[in-house]
Design a protein around this motif. Sequence first.
Motif, PDB file in Angstrom:
ATOM      1  N   SER A 119       0.526  -1.379  -0.004  1.00 45.04           N
ATOM      2  CA  SER A 119      -0.157   0.087  -0.146  1.00 45.04           C
ATOM      3  C   SER A 119       1.189   1.062   0.372  1.00 45.04           C
ATOM      4  N   LEU A 120       2.056   1.315   0.853  1.00 47.98           N
ATOM      5  CA  LEU A 120       2.838   2.251   0.696  1.00 47.98           C
ATOM      6  C   LEU A 120       3.589   2.314  -0.528  1.00 47.98           C
ATOM      7  N   GLY A 121       4.221   1.119  -0.811  1.00 49.86           N
ATOM      8  CA  GLY A 121       5.383   1.373  -2.491  1.00 49.86           C
ATOM      9  C   GLY A 121       4.227   1.657  -3.822  1.00 49.86           C
ATOM     10  N   ILE A 122       2.544   1.523  -4.038  1.00 48.16           N
ATOM     11  CA  ILE A 122       2.923   1.445  -4.900  1.00 48.16           C
ATOM     12  C   ILE A 122       2.095   3.106  -5.852  1.00 48.16           C
ATOM     13  N   PRO A 123       1.456   3.830  -4.181  1.00 46.09           N
ATOM     14  CA  PRO A 123       1.440   5.324  -4.645  1.00 46.09           C
ATOM     15  C   PRO A 123       3.261   5.563  -4.879  1.00 46.09           C
ATOM     16  N   TYR A 124       3.976   5.230  -3.922  1.00 49.58           N
ATOM     17  CA  TYR A 124       5.705   5.184  -4.138  1.00 49.58           C
ATOM     18  C   TYR A 124       5.950   5.881  -6.128  1.00 49.58           C
ATOM     19  N   VAL A 125       5.604   4.473  -6.089  1.00 47.88           N
ATOM     20  CA  VAL A 125       6.309   4.013  -7.755  1.00 47.88           C
ATOM     21  C   VAL A 125       5.669   5.339  -8.645  1.00 47.88           C
ATOM     22  N   ILE A 126       4.223   5.271  -7.909  1.00 44.52           N
ATOM     23  CA  ILE A 126       3.419   6.519  -9.211  1.00 44.52           C
ATOM     24  C   ILE A 126       3.883   8.114  -8.337  1.00 44.52           C
ATOM     25  N   SER A 127       4.199   8.063  -8.353  1.00 48.41           N
ATOM     26  CA  SER A 127       4.601   9.558  -7.781  1.00 48.41           C
ATOM     27  C   SER A 127       6.126  10.133  -8.664  1.00 48.41           C
ATOM     28  N   ALA A 128       6.829   8.428  -8.043  1.00 51.78           N
ATOM     29  CA  ALA A 128       8.039   8.279  -9.243  1.00 51.78           C
ATOM     30  C   ALA A 128       7.465   8.632 -10.913  1.00 51.78           C
ATOM     31  N   ILE A 129       6.478   7.774 -11.495  1.00 51.42           N
ATOM     32  CA  ILE A 129       6.396   7.952 -12.739  1.00 51.42           C
ATOM     33  C   ILE A 129       6.061   9.371 -12.685  1.00 51.42           C
ATOM     34  N   LEU A 130       4.906  10.089 -12.219  1.00 54.77           N
ATOM     35  CA  LEU A 130       4.261  11.067 -12.602  1.00 54.77           C
ATOM     36  C   LEU A 130       5.540  12.445 -12.523  1.00 54.77           C
ATOM     37  N   ARG A 131       6.539  12.402 -12.047  1.00 60.69           N
ATOM     38  CA  ARG A 131       7.398  12.801 -12.014  1.00 60.69           C
ATOM     39  C   ARG A 131       8.340  12.758 -13.356  1.00 60.69           C
ATOM     40  N   MET A 132       8.387  11.640 -13.192  1.00 55.71           N
ATOM     41  CA  MET A 132       9.293  11.458 -14.705  1.00 55.71           C
ATOM     42  C   MET A 132       8.406  12.158 -16.021  1.00 55.71           C
ATOM     43  N   TYR A 133       7.108  11.480 -16.257  1.00 60.32           N
ATOM     44  CA  TYR A 133       6.699  12.198 -17.074  1.00 60.32           C
ATOM     45  C   TYR A 133       6.096  13.260 -17.364  1.00 60.32           C
ATOM     46  N   VAL A 134       6.353  14.059 -15.907  1.00 62.59           N
ATOM     47  CA  VAL A 134       7.247  15.713 -16.199  1.00 62.59           C
ATOM     48  C   VAL A 134       7.909  16.562 -16.216  1.00 62.59           C
ATOM     49  N   GLU A 135       8.756  15.549 -16.220  1.00 66.24           N
ATOM     50  CA  GLU A 135      10.180  16.367 -16.793  1.00 66.24           C
ATOM     51  C   GLU A 135      10.257  16.025 -18.060  1.00 66.24           C
ATOM     52  N   TRP A 136       9.559  14.783 -18.375  1.00 62.73           N
ATOM     53  CA  TRP A 136       9.316  14.552 -20.124  1.00 62.73           C
ATOM     54  C   TRP A 136       8.831  15.247 -21.112  1.00 62.73           C
ATOM     55  N   LYS A 137       7.587  15.837 -20.271  1.00 63.76           N
ATOM     56  CA  LYS A 137       6.621  16.446 -21.125  1.00 63.76           C
ATOM     57  C   LYS A 137       7.565  18.424 -20.917  1.00 63.76           C
ATOM     58  N   HIS A 138       8.481  19.031 -19.811  1.00 67.91           N
ATOM     59  CA  HIS A 138       8.366  20.121 -19.479  1.00 67.91           C
ATOM     60  C   HIS A 138       9.633  20.275 -20.557  1.00 67.91           C
ATOM     61  N   ASN A 139      10.615  18.943 -20.910  1.00 67.46           N
ATOM     62  CA  ASN A 139      12.160  18.896 -21.027  1.00 67.46           C
ATOM     63  C   ASN A 139      11.765  19.320 -23.279  1.00 67.46           C
ATOM     64  N   GLU A 140      10.367  18.596 -23.693  1.00 67.70           N
ATOM     65  CA  GLU A 140      10.065  18.179 -24.880  1.00 67.70           C
ATOM     66  C   GLU A 140       9.349  19.294 -25.253  1.00 67.70           C
ATOM     67  N   ASN A 141       8.505  19.760 -23.967  1.00 64.05           N
ATOM     68  CA  ASN A 141       8.535  21.578 -24.660  1.00 64.05           C
ATOM     69  C   ASN A 141       9.048  22.734 -24.646  1.00 64.05           C
ATOM     70  N   LEU A 142      10.104  22.325 -24.022  1.00 65.07           N
ATOM     71  CA  LEU A 142      11.038  23.434 -23.699  1.00 65.07           C
ATOM     72  C   LEU A 142      12.093  23.138 -25.179  1.00 65.07           C
ATOM     73  N   ARG A 143      12.416  21.697 -25.717  1.00 61.04           N
ATOM     74  CA  ARG A 143      12.992  21.307 -26.939  1.00 61.04           C
ATOM     75  C   ARG A 143      12.328  21.920 -28.445  1.00 61.04           C
ATOM     76  N   GLN A 144      10.828  22.100 -28.048  1.00 64.68           N
ATOM     77  CA  GLN A 144      10.186  22.597 -29.258  1.00 64.68           C
ATOM     78  C   GLN A 144      10.061  24.237 -28.976  1.00 64.68           C
ATOM     79  N   SER A 145      10.428  24.738 -27.900  1.00 65.72           N
ATOM     80  CA  SER A 145      10.349  25.686 -28.005  1.00 65.72           C
ATOM     81  C   SER A 145      11.878  26.010 -28.690  1.00 65.72           C
ATOM     82  N   VAL A 146      13.006  25.783 -28.650  1.00 67.84           N
ATOM     83  CA  VAL A 146      13.935  26.055 -29.118  1.00 67.84           C
ATOM     84  C   VAL A 146      14.015  25.744 -30.110  1.00 67.84           C
TER      85      VAL A 146
END
Length: 344
Positions: A119-146
């Motif tokens: 029960s602790l591990g599943i939300p923990y993994v979700i938080s990692a996946i969510l943060r990695m997606y946010v970072e990927w999306k940010h980098n992708e937007n930055l790449r497109q902007s550049v």
Amino acid sequence: MDLIIKNRIQIVVHISIWILLYGLSFYPILNDARPIPSDVFPKLIVIIVLFYFNYFYLVPAYLLRKNVLIYLLVSLVLLVVSVLVLNHFYQPKFPTNDFIHMQPPTDFGYMWVYRSFISLGIPYVISAILRMYVEWKHNENLRQSVEKENIKSELQFLKAQLNPHFLFNTLNTIYALSVKKSPDTSEAIVDLSELMRYMLYEADKDLVPLNKEIDYIKSYIQLQRLRLADSENVSLKITGEDRGRAVPPLLFISFIENAFKYGTDYKGKTFVKINLDVTDESVFLNVKNKIGIFKEPTSNSGIGLENIRNQLELIYPALHKLEVKNDGENYEVSLTIYQKKQSL
């Protein structure tokens, strides 16, 4: 937290995650009308703390920096310690004696620890996946902007090359008129001022109305007619509706400029035919000129056409067709831009 507050989508995602987790935790209890175990709320608090500690610190500090092994070890230790702390302070009481006869207390404790870890591990993994997606999306937007900024800078560079080149050729035209003491010299200067006004106030825009670009072409052709000894075979034909259409500024002028440059012989006889056809699906330009007296090419002679080729690749990478024909007597350029009618 500022990132979450500013980004509404992330706020909705986080709220949805917590509603889902709380719902999964409380639904079986409420559905069976059972009392809420004493460990539920402490466990949810620990889940939230682990979730955002992992989201804001561990993932950026280790996982996003490719320190995967350290991240996994730290995460494992953190989860184990959290489960042990919960087990020590908040492990629920054993069920009734009837259930004890069916399942020993020791097994119950192990099962509780296992379920707590999950029960602790599943939300923990979700938080990692969510943060990695946010970072990927940010980098992708930055790449497109550049990438867009690079394209914009390159287009500005190409225009900076094109405008002096065009101005140089036009001044040569006015010079030729002044040498001949032509009465049309003053009119040519007025036409040039109109051309320069367009280049100064419109050429820095991404798009301009097609009718303005057409007016610019007409002024240029009028300026060329003034210097020609024989302009009988110079024609401009425009068909279709130009309203509601937009094109990059100075897109067509290099083709037309080169037609006049190479379509005039030493006697001043010129053959230049320009057709511009606007349809609901495309804008088509055809420029045809007879090849005049042979001129030795220089390193700068093709700069205008080369720039236009580069602009077309940048602006319309898969939405244009450019054909050039040269049979030794006639030189013909056909450009089709596949562009639907749009409002400005």
